[in-house]
Design a protein around this motif. Structure first.
Motif, PDB file in Angstrom:
ATOM      1  N   THR A  29       0.604  -1.423  -0.058  1.00 54.96           N
ATOM      2  CA  THR A  29       0.099   0.308   0.091  1.00 54.96           C
ATOM      3  C   THR A  29       0.575   1.309  -0.191  1.00 54.96           C
ATOM      4  OG1 THR A  29      -1.789  -0.771   1.793  1.00 54.96           O
ATOM      5  CG2 THR A  29      -1.880   1.066   1.235  1.00 54.96           C
ATOM      6  N   LEU A  30       0.238   2.048  -1.120  1.00 50.64           N
ATOM      7  CA  LEU A  30       1.392   3.616  -0.882  1.00 50.64           C
ATOM      8  C   LEU A  30       0.646   4.526  -0.697  1.00 50.64           C
ATOM      9  CD1 LEU A  30       1.831   3.422  -4.919  1.00 50.64           C
ATOM     10  CD2 LEU A  30       3.800   2.986  -3.312  1.00 50.64           C
ATOM     11  N   ALA A 110     -11.135   7.793  -0.174  1.00 43.76           N
ATOM     12  CA  ALA A 110     -11.627   5.736  -0.243  1.00 43.76           C
ATOM     13  C   ALA A 110     -13.200   6.081  -1.049  1.00 43.76           C
ATOM     14  CB  ALA A 110     -11.207   5.720   0.649  1.00 43.76           C
ATOM     15  N   GLY A 133      -5.959  -2.032   2.395  1.00 42.30           N
ATOM     16  CA  GLY A 133      -5.736  -0.824   1.997  1.00 42.30           C
ATOM     17  C   GLY A 133      -5.810   0.496   2.251  1.00 42.30           C
ATOM     18  N   GLN A 137      -2.992   3.099   4.542  1.00 45.36           N
ATOM     19  CA  GLN A 137      -3.032   4.426   3.170  1.00 45.36           C
ATOM     20  C   GLN A 137      -3.197   4.916   4.096  1.00 45.36           C
ATOM     21  OE1 GLN A 137      -5.169   6.185  -0.200  1.00 45.36           O
ATOM     22  NE2 GLN A 137      -4.120   5.252  -0.617  1.00 45.36           N
TER      23      GLN A 137
ATOM     24  N   SER B 128       2.780   1.802  -9.669  1.00 40.79           N
ATOM     25  CA  SER B 128       1.467   2.982 -10.390  1.00 40.79           C
ATOM     26  C   SER B 128       1.776   4.063  -9.212  1.00 40.79           C
ATOM     27  CB  SER B 128       0.750   1.835  -9.582  1.00 40.79           C
ATOM     28  OG  SER B 128      -1.105   2.714 -10.039  1.00 40.79           O
ATOM     29  N   PRO B 129       1.210   5.302  -9.386  1.00 36.34           N
ATOM     30  CA  PRO B 129       1.053   5.981  -7.955  1.00 36.34           C
ATOM     31  C   PRO B 129      -0.150   5.705  -6.860  1.00 36.34           C
ATOM     32  CG  PRO B 129       1.434   7.480  -9.715  1.00 36.34           C
ATOM     33  CD  PRO B 129       1.113   5.908 -10.308  1.00 36.34           C
ATOM     34  N   ASN B 130      -0.341   4.997  -6.916  1.00 36.86           N
ATOM     35  CA  ASN B 130      -1.918   5.385  -5.982  1.00 36.86           C
ATOM     36  C   ASN B 130      -2.504   3.230  -5.942  1.00 36.86           C
ATOM     37  OD1 ASN B 130      -3.523   4.631  -8.264  1.00 36.86           O
ATOM     38  ND2 ASN B 130      -4.834   6.127  -8.318  1.00 36.86           N
ATOM     39  N   ASN B 131      -3.094   2.918  -5.329  1.00 37.80           N
ATOM     40  CA  ASN B 131      -2.937   2.099  -4.714  1.00 37.80           C
ATOM     41  C   ASN B 131      -4.291   1.155  -5.603  1.00 37.80           C
ATOM     42  OD1 ASN B 131      -1.553   1.596  -2.816  1.00 37.80           O
ATOM     43  ND2 ASN B 131      -3.219   2.751  -1.742  1.00 37.80           N
ATOM     44  N   TRP B 132      -4.943   1.617  -6.668  1.00 39.55           N
ATOM     45  CA  TRP B 132      -6.200   1.601  -7.392  1.00 39.55           C
ATOM     46  C   TRP B 132      -5.846   0.396  -8.118  1.00 39.55           C
ATOM     47  CZ3 TRP B 132     -10.662   2.367  -5.631  1.00 39.55           C
ATOM     48  CH2 TRP B 132     -11.168   2.606  -3.775  1.00 39.55           C
ATOM     49  N   GLU B 201      -6.841  -5.509  -3.457  1.00 38.18           N
ATOM     50  CA  GLU B 201      -5.451  -4.482  -3.316  1.00 38.18           C
ATOM     51  C   GLU B 201      -4.724  -5.615  -2.858  1.00 38.18           C
ATOM     52  OE1 GLU B 201      -4.683  -1.521  -1.831  1.00 38.18           O
ATOM     53  OE2 GLU B 201      -6.817  -0.239  -2.717  1.00 38.18           O
ATOM     54  N   GLY B 202      -3.327  -5.481  -1.966  1.00 38.23           N
ATOM     55  CA  GLY B 202      -2.425  -6.067  -2.305  1.00 38.23           C
ATOM     56  C   GLY B 202      -1.373  -7.300  -3.248  1.00 38.23           C
TER      57      GLY B 202
END
Lengths: 167, 291
Positions: A29-30, A110, A133, A137, B128-132, B201-202
């Motif tokens: 997770t970023l 989110a 996630g 975050q 990727s700069p985000n988790n989606w 995710e993950g």
């Protein structure tokens, strides 16, 4: 100068997220550094400017990602608007206010992304991994929010980030 | 009528929202080409991202010097043992390969071995700069002959497929992305043709559409079935971790741990000359075999 820095901040945030933070993610997770900057901006500059800034920053992220262009723009614009509205009546110089706003903003962002994803991608569903996630975050953003908000608030009052015409 | 209906800002906001929703809809499906703006953005970032990756590799060099000597000796012993074991299995595999080639030539079967493909090595320069979205950026683009939908692998297994391309970079959509679906089969039983898709995710995958009667159990190896027309047959995807029954009782699903560690990807290989077997050719194969 302040406009240039505000313009470059989201570029820097996307760059850091795709490189440095990409290598140091927490369980994959970023953090959302762009969102942290949008919230900092909204608290200091209000809902109107926060909405526009959130939209532009989100659009930059979307253009970089190249898919579902606009999804982050709407989510970040709405987050910028709501956090900008909520800041009234709080002591903005307090870092805890910034960190709390980032915490709430992360959840709000989110939630908006979830709703938009459900519309754009009907088979999208929430599962344990998704919740995990968001929570990671949430924690990551709060850790970053404290020092970043402190720096942003100081710079926007007396430093390089002070917008022309601001008291 | 509420006052905000007369407000110009309100209507500008509504129009921006509608325009953005249309834009989301237009870009939700796979696009043949990315826009000039996206291309410029990607190619501007690429050299900077390459420098950061190089710097990271450079900094991680001296750190490895300080690893304990004993730890290294143990690791060498382990690796030597593994090499000996792999040499033995290699001999068996070489024999099997020759036998398969002979049998395939007898029945005029299309050679689908991985070793016949052209592989182009590429470095991962960004994530990727985000988790989606689960994607990576590699340092090879249209100038190097990369095309959309080319399969991407490592020596460990399947990574994903090429999405959008700029001149010097390409975005690779990982198999952990929820938009990617890969036709998969179980190496042991061969009886199941399921679909592996990314979880939200993950770094885990989910294998769906497994019939309830299928023989599937933890530690089974999942490989590409070759039916998705994007990925060649026989590439490792992952290992079954957990099998669960779907609520309808007719199907099973399984959590799959990918063989590739996506959080530590540094180099990948793009298969540049894979042309999938068309449905017509696939249908003709049994007839050819009978002849």
């Amino acid at each position: 100068m302040c406009y240039l820095i505000h313009f470059l901040l989201p570029f820097l945030a996307v760059f850091l997220q795709s490189t440095v933070f990409g290598f140091y993610s927490i369980k994959g997770t970023l953090p959302d550094l762009v969102l942290v900057f949008v919230i900092c901006f909204s608290i200091v500059n209000g809902a109107g400017k926060g909405t526009v800034y959130g939209f532009l920053c989100g659009m930059l992220e979307d253009l970089y990602l190249g898919r579902f262009i606009g999804i982050n723009a709407i989510a970040k614009a709405l987050t910028g608007y709501i956090t900008g509205r909520l800041q009234k009546g709080f002591f903005r110089e307090n870092i805890i206010v910034g960190a709390t706003a980032v915490a709430l903003g992360t959840l709000l962002n989110a939630a908006v992304l979830l709703v938009l994803s459900r519309i754009a991608f009907p088979s999208f569903h929430i599962d344990e991994q998704f919740v995990q996630g968001v929570l990671y975050q949430f924690a990551y953003n709060i850790i970053l929010a404290a020092p970043l908000y402190g720096w942003y608030y100081r710079s926007s009052r007396i430093g390089l980030l002070k917008l022309p015409g601001e008291k | 009528m509420p006052g905000f209906f007369k407000n110009k800002v309100f209507w500008s906001g509504v129009m921006a929202l509608v325009a953005t929703l249309i834009l989301i809809n237009m870009t939700s499906s796979e696009r043949e080409n990315i826009t000039l703006l996206e291309r410029i953005l990607r190619d501007t970032y690429a050299p900077l991202q390459s420098r950061v990756t190089e710097m990271r590799d450079y900094l991680s060099g001296p750190r490895s010097i300080f690893i304990q000597k004993q730890e290294l000796s143990e690791r060498i012993a382990e690796l030597e043992e593994e090499i000996a074991r792999l040499n033995l299995s290699n001999q068996i595999l070489r024999e099997n390969e020759e036998e398969i080639k002979r049998l395939r030539s007898i029945i005029n079967f299309r050679d689908n071995n991985l070793d016949k493909y052209e592989l182009l090595a590429a470095r991962v320069i960004a994530r990727s700069p985000n988790n989606w979205f689960q994607s990576i950026i590699i340092d090879k683009g249209s100038i190097d002959g990369i095309e959309k939908n080319m399969p991407v692998i490592t020596s460990k297994g399947l990574v994903g497929r090429v999405g959008s391309i700029s001149q010097h970079t390409a975005q690779v959509n990982l198999i952990t992305d929820r938009e990617i679906a890969v036709g998969a089969t179980l190496q042991r039983s061969r009886e199941t043709s399921g679909v592996v898709e990314g979880m939200v995710e993950g770094n885990l995958l989910k294998m769906i559409n497994i019939p309830y009667y299928a023989s599937v159990k933890p530690n089974d190896i999942v490989i590409t079935s070759g039916l998705s027309e994007v990925f060649p047959k026989g590439i490792d995807i992952g290992v079954i971790y957990q099998v669960t029954e779907e609520p309808n009782g007719l199907l099973l699903s399984a959590t799959v741990v990918p063989t590739v560690n996506f959080s530590k990807l540094e180099e990948v290989m793009v298969i540049t000359d894979f042309w999938p077997v068309s449905e017509e050719t696939e249908a003709e194969l049994p007839a050819l075999a009978e002849e």
